[in-house]
Design an enzyme around this catalytic site. Structure first.
Site, short mmCIF file in Angstrom:
data_model
loop_
_atom_site.label_atom_id
_atom_site.label_comp_id
_atom_site.label_asym_id
_atom_site.label_seq_id
_atom_site.Cartn_x
_atom_site.Cartn_y
_atom_site.Cartn_z
N ASP A 11 60.68 -44.63 -90.33
CA ASP A 11 60.40 -45.88 -91.03
C ASP A 11 61.53 -46.84 -90.66
OD1 ASP A 11 58.31 -44.55 -92.14
OD2 ASP A 11 59.04 -44.60 -94.20
N ASP A 130 45.97 -44.96 -95.93
CA ASP A 130 46.77 -44.57 -97.08
C ASP A 130 45.80 -44.22 -98.21
OD1 ASP A 130 49.06 -45.10 -95.67
OD2 ASP A 130 49.41 -47.07 -96.55
#
Lengths: 253, 207
Positions: A11, A130
């Site tokens: 990330d 997601d």
């Protein structure tokens, strides 16, 4: 035979690798290019960069990270986060990415996935989903904006539709499990794996090596994505692969 | 000098950076004349066969490619760049290729089982090479080496003696071919870490 893939996910925010718990409490975990090289040496099968920078002003930063990584690391690179246009994809591919993963933009305009696949090929068009479980049911709902916004879309239907639109792979993250270290949502992953004929990457929740084993064997994932267990040196990728190999999972040692 | 043909299909920097890493100079070029002037030529390619072939034709690359191959210059095809060397492909219809190597490009069948799993298409990830007929570009590549694949179609040459390597994915398919000065791989050497860089180095050093 085809080996199962281990994909460390980085990330990236403001040019640094960060890792949060359920998208909060970001901790600095280092320089992305250095970490990418470390994973390369450890035998990672691919790398994924997820750009979690909110503003579009900082897009140049991730492009630069991808470019510098691709000069040093010769394995597949995927970039996700903020991919909204064909031009975004072109920039990433030109910088040295092999695949881009599309998330929110696919929900806003599903035809974008079709256009991306037609222009650049299914092999570089990953759709990231997601997913959050509908409480008390065996059903999951697609979320966008880093898992904050519910869409009302059923995850299984969405995955099937994205395959039909030309997606070459699904990156499936359980928002319920992400950051918990309690393991992947195996039920969710298995349901998507069985619904589509393209590869599925399991993501969200890995806390130990058995979780990877379960992701491959119980859920049938083609690849397992993990972040914190590798970033904080709890395990090396080599250790993870040796563990899987010893349990008869086909991996590249 | 190595010319990497840029016909608007895919990520060419990785191929170029791969050559740079092993100390060879490679240029990415969209100019057919530069192809004719190069001593080694690389034809990469991702995306659909028909679009790749269309772009090669529009870009004026077909004649130069056929000419440099006929003249015996080292030529490397990668992924769809390998498939384009064949007679035709069934991807989105039936499309003619360059026909340098007689044979066909076919799709992996859906729903094939290996052990307990239904095999996914595209075939994506690391799989092993079984070298059957070793070209100079494969010097030092061990039997069973893992290399990186991403494709839904595979080549089937009419003359099996051109098969340099096979790989197993439900079926044993041809993962590399070698015919005279032409070597081509279905996998991506530029994404296959050390083994892939070794292949690029060998290719850069072929006499």
């Amino acid at each position: 035979m085809l080996t199962k893939r281990i994909i460390p996910c980085l990330d990236v925010k403001g040019g640094r690798v960060v890792k949060g718990v359920q998208f909060l409490e970001l901790r600095d975990a280092g320089d992305p290019v250095e970490i990418a090289e470390m994973y390369d040496h450890q035998g990672a099968d691919e790398l994924t960069f997820l750009d979690i920078t909110a503003s579009s002003d900082d897009r140049d930063t991730i492009v630069d990270v991808v470019r510098r990584t691709a000069e040093r690391v010769f394995m597949p690179l995927t970039v996700g986060g903020g991919i909204r246009t064909v031009e975004d994809i072109r920039r990433m591919l030109n910088a040295g990415a092999d695949k881009t993963s599309i998330n929110t933009a696919a929900v806003h305009r599903p035809d974008f996935v079709r256009e991306a696949a037609e222009r650049f090929g299914s092999q570089c068009t990953v759709v990231a989903i997601d997913a959050r479980r509908v409480p008390g049911e065996k059903r999951w709902e697609v979320h966008t904006h880093g898992g904050r916004k519910p869409t009302g879309i059923d995850v299984i239907e969405w995955a099937v539709r994205m395959e039909a639109y030309g997606s070459g792979e699904i990156l499936l993250t359980s928002m319920d499990c992400d950051g918990t270290k309690d393991g992947y949502d195996l039920e969710l992953t298995r349901a998507v794996v069985d619904a589509v004929s393209i590869p599925v990457i399991a993501s969200g929740g890995v806390g130990n090596l058995e979780h990877l084993y379960d992701g491959f064997t119980k859920a049938g994932a083609s690849a397992c994505l993990a972040a914190s267990i590798f970033h904080y040196r709890e395990y090396t990728i080599g250790e993870a692969k040796q563990y899987l190999h010893d349990k008869n999972v086909s991996v590249r040692l | 000098m190595i010319a990497i043909i840029d016909y608007g299909m895919g990520n060419l920097c990785s191929v170029q950076k791969g050559f740079e890493k092993i100390g060879a100079k490679a240029v990415i070029t969209a100019d057919p004349q530069a192809v004719l002037e190069a001593d080694r030529i690389v034809l990469p390619g991702v995306g659909a066969f028909r679009d790749c072939m269309h772009n090669l034709e529009e870009g004026g690359f077909v004649e130069p490619i056929l000419r440099v191959i006929a003249e015996g210059r080292p030529f490397l095809g990668v992924c769809v760049g390998m498939q384009l060397l064949f007679t035709d492909s069934v991807e989105f219809g039936l499309y003619q290729g360059l026909n340098v190597i007689p044979g066909h490009v076919l799709r992996f069948p859906d729903g094939v089982r290996e052990q307990d799993e239904i095999l996914k298409v595209p075939h994506m990830g690391w799989n092993q090479l079984h070298v059957t007929h070793r070209p100079p570009a494969f010097d030092g590549i061990k039997e069973g080496t893992n290399v990186y694949f991403v494709h839904s179609y595979y080549v089937k040459p009419e003359d099996e003696s051109v098969i340099a390597a096979t790989t197993s994915y439900g079926i044993d398919f041809c993962s590399a071919v070698w015919k005279d000065n032409v070597v081509a791989t279905q996998f991506h050497p530029e994404k296959s870490q050390d083994a892939g860089l070794r292949i690029l180095k060998n290719f850069a050093e072929i006499h």
